[in-house]
Design a protein around this motif. Structure first.
Motif, mmCIF file in Angstrom:
data_model
loop_
_atom_site.group_PDB
_atom_site.id
_atom_site.type_symbol
_atom_site.label_atom_id
_atom_site.label_comp_id
_atom_site.label_asym_id
_atom_site.label_seq_id
_atom_site.Cartn_x
_atom_site.Cartn_y
_atom_site.Cartn_z
ATOM 1 N N ALA A 156 2.286 13.803 -11.853
ATOM 2 C CA ALA A 156 1.268 13.542 -10.830
ATOM 3 C C ALA A 156 0.039 12.950 -11.492
ATOM 4 C CB ALA A 156 0.902 14.821 -10.089
ATOM 5 N N ILE A 157 -0.397 11.786 -10.997
ATOM 6 C CA ILE A 157 -1.591 11.117 -11.511
ATOM 7 C C ILE A 157 -2.390 10.549 -10.335
ATOM 8 C CG2 ILE A 157 -0.444 10.549 -13.693
ATOM 9 C CD1 ILE A 157 -0.231 7.633 -12.655
ATOM 10 N N ASP A 158 -3.559 9.969 -10.625
ATOM 11 C CA ASP A 158 -4.351 9.234 -9.634
ATOM 12 C C ASP A 158 -4.643 10.057 -8.373
ATOM 13 O OD1 ASP A 158 -4.220 7.159 -11.398
ATOM 14 O OD2 ASP A 158 -3.045 5.818 -10.127
ATOM 15 N N TYR A 169 -6.346 16.829 2.022
ATOM 16 C CA TYR A 169 -5.145 16.074 1.700
ATOM 17 C C TYR A 169 -5.263 15.568 0.265
ATOM 18 C CZ TYR A 169 -3.654 16.069 6.576
ATOM 19 O OH TYR A 169 -3.225 16.454 7.822
ATOM 20 N N LEU A 170 -4.273 15.865 -0.537
ATOM 21 C CA LEU A 170 -4.218 15.403 -1.925
ATOM 22 C C LEU A 170 -3.167 14.307 -2.034
ATOM 23 C CD1 LEU A 170 -4.589 15.474 -5.028
ATOM 24 C CD2 LEU A 170 -3.060 17.455 -5.073
ATOM 25 N N TYR A 171 -3.636 13.087 -2.239
ATOM 26 C CA TYR A 171 -2.731 11.969 -2.464
ATOM 27 C C TYR A 171 -2.572 11.770 -3.966
ATOM 28 C CZ TYR A 171 -3.518 11.237 2.467
ATOM 29 O OH TYR A 171 -3.581 11.421 3.823
ATOM 30 N N ILE A 183 5.436 5.568 -7.414
ATOM 31 C CA ILE A 183 5.474 5.831 -5.986
ATOM 32 C C ILE A 183 4.405 6.866 -5.656
ATOM 33 C CG2 ILE A 183 7.877 5.180 -5.574
ATOM 34 C CD1 ILE A 183 8.722 8.000 -6.195
ATOM 35 N N MET A 184 4.213 7.157 -4.348
ATOM 36 C CA MET A 184 3.103 8.011 -3.957
ATOM 37 C C MET A 184 3.544 9.123 -3.028
ATOM 38 S SD MET A 184 0.345 4.927 -3.491
ATOM 39 C CE MET A 184 -0.938 5.969 -2.839
ATOM 40 N N GLY A 185 2.809 10.263 -3.093
ATOM 41 C CA GLY A 185 3.106 11.416 -2.257
ATOM 42 C C GLY A 185 1.834 12.098 -1.795
ATOM 43 N N ILE A 208 5.616 8.534 0.293
ATOM 44 C CA ILE A 208 4.881 8.101 1.484
ATOM 45 C C ILE A 208 4.478 6.634 1.369
ATOM 46 C CG2 ILE A 208 4.031 10.420 1.955
ATOM 47 C CD1 ILE A 208 1.265 9.402 0.890
ATOM 48 N N LEU A 209 4.502 6.108 0.149
ATOM 49 C CA LEU A 209 4.224 4.697 -0.106
ATOM 50 C C LEU A 209 4.969 4.306 -1.373
ATOM 51 C CD1 LEU A 209 2.268 3.099 1.794
ATOM 52 C CD2 LEU A 209 0.732 2.922 -0.162
#
Length: 324
Positions: A156-158, A169-171, A183-185, A208-209
């Motif tokens: 997990a980064i960014d 909300y933690l993106y 990818i993103m969550g 999610i993206l």
């Protein structure tokens, strides 16, 4: 024999170089001896602006994955910035380095979310808090988040933390199990969860993206979120650094399901010869107290040997964001 360049030509060239640079053009030299500032996040706190950035190892630039820290710069006008401090790694969890900050002001406290760096698939999100924006106390449950499931490598980064719908909300960006595609969550936490590890619940079992358009290459990362009316807008980075990385926009009503606004980047890299010809990346959308919004981003013209941060003002209409 060397040809002497007329003074008028030198003045003209210098003028053109200045015109090619934006009004805000910040690159801190204190760590590596050359301008090098990445991953901006800006807040307004106690009457001034603070910008948190990724600061490189003191012995070099982006060729190493260890020794990063978070730099802090101050401004009164969002144009001229001065370094006023830093957040160095602390403890065993952060020993190899930290970077990619996200700052959130809650009442009179700055909450800083950031990633460990240099641990490859084991990098995760951490949290710290401060009452002056400069000196931070670590969350005792660090790291507070890493993703699970067969869709992710566990990295997990960014981090981007945004208050919406009575939750945080933690993106985050992660990679596929083979550590190839970025990818993103998303995860959520109650407002009274103190950002502790046990407060976060992952809300996705797939990205999610994810990259899908040619300009995004093999990477979507660097989420930055703002609410306008009933919509959340996410500015994100597509493609890995200098491929070139550029900025796209997606929107969502619930913070979980996202729709990209276009198959083209919203903010592109610059033309050859301009300061951001290698990329315009890692966005941060900042809303000031008067409602004006600015998109901060990183760029360079030498394939990452140096890095600068700049901004552009953003307007809004029924279709979403546009450049003012």
């Amino acid at each position: 024999m060397k040809t002497k360049i007329p003074l008028t030509v030198i003045i003209l060239l210098n003028t053109l170089a200045l015109l090619a640079q934006p009004e805000m053009y910040y690159g801190d030299t204190s760590r590596s001896g050359k301008p090098f500032s990445k991953d901006p996040h800006v807040i307004r706190f106690e009457g001034r602006y603070l910008m948190y950035i990724s600061a490189p190892p003191s012995d070099g630039g982006d060729d190493g994955m260890q020794g990063w820290e978070i730099g802090i710069a101050e401004s009164t006008d969002l144009i001229n910035w001065e370094k006023i401090g830093s957040v160095p790694p602390s403890g065993k969890v952060e020993a190899k380095g930290i970077c990619a900050p996200c700052a959130l002001v809650v009442n009179d406290t700055v909450h800083l979310f950031y990633q460990t760096y240099g641990n490859w698939r084991n990098d995760a999100i951490c949290h710290a808090w401060s009452t002056d924006g400069i000196h931070f106390t670590r969350n005792t449950t660090n790291p507070i988040f890493h993703p699970t499931g067969d869709w992710t490598s566990g990295r997990a980064i960014d981090a981007e933390v945004y208050s919406f719908n009575n939750q945080y909300y933690l993106y985050f960006a992660t990679r596929d199990p083979d550590m190839r595609i970025q990818i993103m969550g998303v995860a959520v936490s109650p407002l009274d969860g103190d950002f502790k590890r046990e407060s976060w619940t992952q809300k996705c079992n797939k990205p999610i993206l994810a990259p899908e358009f040619p300009w995004e290459g093999m990477c979507t990362e660097g989420a930055s979120v703002i609410q306008k009316g009933e919509w959340l807008y996410m500015f994100y980075a597509g493609a890995y650094n200098n491929k070139p990385q550029q900025v796209g926009v997606a929107k969502s009503r619930d913070g979980l399901k996202w729709e990209k606004l276009s198959n083209k980047p919203f903010l592109t890299n610059g033309d050859p010869g301009t300061w951001n010809s290698s990329e315009s990346g890692h966005p941060h959308i900042f809303e000031d107290e008067d409602g004006s919004t600015y998109l901060f981003f990183q760029g360079n013209d030498d394939n990452g040997n140096t890095w600068f941060i700049s901004k552009v003002e953003i307007g809004w209409n029924d279709s979403g964001p546009y450049f003012k």
